[in-house]
Design a protein around this motif. Structure first.
Motif, PDB file in Angstrom:
ATOM      1  N   LEU A  94       0.849  -1.186   0.000  1.00  0.00           N
ATOM      2  CA  LEU A  94       0.000   0.000   0.000  1.00  0.00           C
ATOM      3  C   LEU A  94       0.885   1.235   0.000  1.00  0.00           C
ATOM      4  CD1 LEU A  94      -2.691  -0.999   2.666  1.00  0.00           C
ATOM      5  CD2 LEU A  94      -2.951  -0.960   0.184  1.00  0.00           C
ATOM      6  N   SER A  95       0.494   2.245  -0.735  1.00  0.00           N
ATOM      7  CA  SER A  95       1.199   3.515  -0.753  1.00  0.00           C
ATOM      8  C   SER A  95       0.556   4.425   0.291  1.00  0.00           C
ATOM      9  CB  SER A  95       1.105   4.136  -2.149  1.00  0.00           C
ATOM     10  OG  SER A  95       1.852   5.323  -2.199  1.00  0.00           O
ATOM     11  N   LEU A  96       1.325   4.787   1.333  1.00  0.00           N
ATOM     12  CA  LEU A  96       0.809   5.593   2.435  1.00  0.00           C
ATOM     13  C   LEU A  96       1.548   6.921   2.522  1.00  0.00           C
ATOM     14  CD1 LEU A  96       0.639   2.821   5.204  1.00  0.00           C
ATOM     15  CD2 LEU A  96      -1.199   3.612   3.703  1.00  0.00           C
ATOM     16  N   THR A  97       0.824   7.968   2.878  1.00  0.00           N
ATOM     17  CA  THR A  97       1.428   9.284   3.046  1.00  0.00           C
ATOM     18  C   THR A  97       1.432   9.652   4.516  1.00  0.00           C
ATOM     19  OG1 THR A  97      -0.715  10.345   2.699  1.00  0.00           O
ATOM     20  CG2 THR A  97       0.705  10.097   0.766  1.00  0.00           C
ATOM     21  N   GLY A  98       2.367  10.535   4.851  1.00  0.00           N
ATOM     22  CA  GLY A  98       2.478  11.015   6.216  1.00  0.00           C
ATOM     23  C   GLY A  98       1.955  12.424   6.344  1.00  0.00           C
ATOM     24  N   ILE A  99       2.219  13.025   7.492  1.00  0.00           N
ATOM     25  CA  ILE A  99       1.766  14.380   7.774  1.00  0.00           C
ATOM     26  C   ILE A  99       2.650  15.417   7.084  1.00  0.00           C
ATOM     27  CG2 ILE A  99       1.418  16.057   9.639  1.00  0.00           C
ATOM     28  CD1 ILE A  99       0.770  13.647  11.474  1.00  0.00           C
ATOM     29  N   LYS A 100       3.955  15.149   7.044  1.00  0.00           N
ATOM     30  CA  LYS A 100       4.906  16.100   6.458  1.00  0.00           C
ATOM     31  C   LYS A 100       4.853  16.074   4.936  1.00  0.00           C
ATOM     32  CE  LYS A 100       7.892  14.196   9.416  1.00  0.00           C
ATOM     33  NZ  LYS A 100       9.140  13.608   9.747  1.00  0.00           N
ATOM     34  N   ALA A 101       5.087  17.228   4.321  1.00  0.00           N
ATOM     35  CA  ALA A 101       5.127  17.310   2.866  1.00  0.00           C
ATOM     36  C   ALA A 101       6.223  16.398   2.337  1.00  0.00           C
ATOM     37  CB  ALA A 101       5.381  18.752   2.433  1.00  0.00           C
ATOM     38  N   GLY A 102       5.910  15.627   1.303  1.00  0.00           N
ATOM     39  CA  GLY A 102       6.891  14.746   0.674  1.00  0.00           C
ATOM     40  C   GLY A 102       7.091  13.419   1.389  1.00  0.00           C
ATOM     41  N   GLU A 103       6.348  13.168   2.453  1.00  0.00           N
ATOM     42  CA  GLU A 103       6.503  11.918   3.206  1.00  0.00           C
ATOM     43  C   GLU A 103       5.579  10.859   2.621  1.00  0.00           C
ATOM     44  OE1 GLU A 103       7.199  11.098   7.856  1.00  0.00           O
ATOM     45  OE2 GLU A 103       5.251  11.951   7.370  1.00  0.00           O
TER      46      GLU A 103
ATOM     47  N   THR B 226       9.243   6.186  -0.962  1.00  0.00           N
ATOM     48  CA  THR B 226       8.998   6.676  -2.329  1.00  0.00           C
ATOM     49  C   THR B 226       8.755   8.178  -2.334  1.00  0.00           C
ATOM     50  OG1 THR B 226       6.649   6.138  -2.094  1.00  0.00           O
ATOM     51  CG2 THR B 226       8.057   4.463  -3.109  1.00  0.00           C
ATOM     52  N   GLY B 227       8.940   8.810  -1.191  1.00  0.00           N
ATOM     53  CA  GLY B 227       8.712  10.244  -1.071  1.00  0.00           C
ATOM     54  C   GLY B 227       9.974  11.043  -1.359  1.00  0.00           C
ATOM     55  N   SER B 228       9.875  12.329  -1.083  1.00  0.00           N
ATOM     56  CA  SER B 228      10.997  13.234  -1.347  1.00  0.00           C
ATOM     57  C   SER B 228      11.702  13.685  -0.071  1.00  0.00           C
ATOM     58  CB  SER B 228      10.488  14.465  -2.119  1.00  0.00           C
ATOM     59  OG  SER B 228       9.487  15.129  -1.360  1.00  0.00           O
ATOM     60  N   THR B 229      11.277  13.159   1.080  1.00  0.00           N
ATOM     61  CA  THR B 229      11.888  13.524   2.349  1.00  0.00           C
ATOM     62  C   THR B 229      12.267  12.259   3.119  1.00  0.00           C
ATOM     63  OG1 THR B 229      11.622  14.906   4.325  1.00  0.00           O
ATOM     64  CG2 THR B 229       9.701  13.661   3.630  1.00  0.00           C
TER      65      THR B 229
END
Length: 191
Positions: A61-70, A107-110
């Motif tokens: 699963l692709s999951l995102t966090g609270i911070k931008a790019g996470e 897979t994020g930028s941070t």
């Protein structure tokens, strides 16, 4: 005869309903393919976690966090139930250990820096949720370190251990970034 307050309230409700009918939320139509439908059609890549339906163990699963790019691609690799503890991590009478192996791919930028144990939970067939347990190790394999750091493009693999009642049947594994504070929660069904 109706009271003036009743007439005013009725007029207000009719006006509010008419205003909502033209709002984007009221007229939004769902997409033609949900992430779950894509998964059942043979999709090989990560599934967006927008679907509340759990996916099978082994799926990413692709999951995102609270911070931008996470952003992490997260997979539950396997569930070891029961897992044997060591002398220092044996469960008390009436409990057992369950170890869940997670694979994290940034897979994020941070850079992802967190304690994955804090964002994981298992849920039994009665709907009871259990947070991770503090254990040094189990027979299943190495745990994640207390703090895990994964640079963009990097990967991490480790177990998270849970202490559950001996009679509980585990049905779901859940995971969210940012020590569980992200609202993007992945769910895997345990066979």
């Amino acid at each position: 005869m109706r009271s003036m307050a009743g007439i005013a309230l009725t007029a207000l409700l009719v006006t509010a309903a008419a205003g909502c009918a033209g709002s984007p939320e009221a007229t939004r139509t769902p997409s033609s393919t949900t992430p779950q439908e894509s998964a059942s059609s043979g999709q090989k890549g990560p599934i967006a976690s927008a679907s509340p339906s759990p996916v099978p163990v082994g799926r990413t699963l692709s999951l995102t966090g609270i911070k931008a790019g996470e952003k992490l691609d997260v997979a539950v690799v396997k569930v070891v139930d029961p897992a044997s503890g060591t002398e220092l991590s044996s469960p008390p009478p009436g409990k057992r250990l369950v170890a869940v192996q997670f694979r994290l791919h940034n897979t994020g930028s941070t850079t992802y820096t967190d304690s994955p144990d804090n964002g994981a939970k298992v849920v039994d067939t009665k709907g009871q949720g259990f947070d991770s347990a503090i254990t040094d190790t189990t027979s299943a394999g190495p745990n994640f370190p207390a703090t895990t750091t994964v640079s963009p493009g990097g990967k991490a693999l480790g177990f998270i251990v849970f202490e559950v009642p001996a009679a509980s049947k585990i049905a779901l594994v859940q995971f969210a970034l940012d020590s569980g504070f992200s609202t993007d929660v992945g769910q895997w069904k345990v066979p």
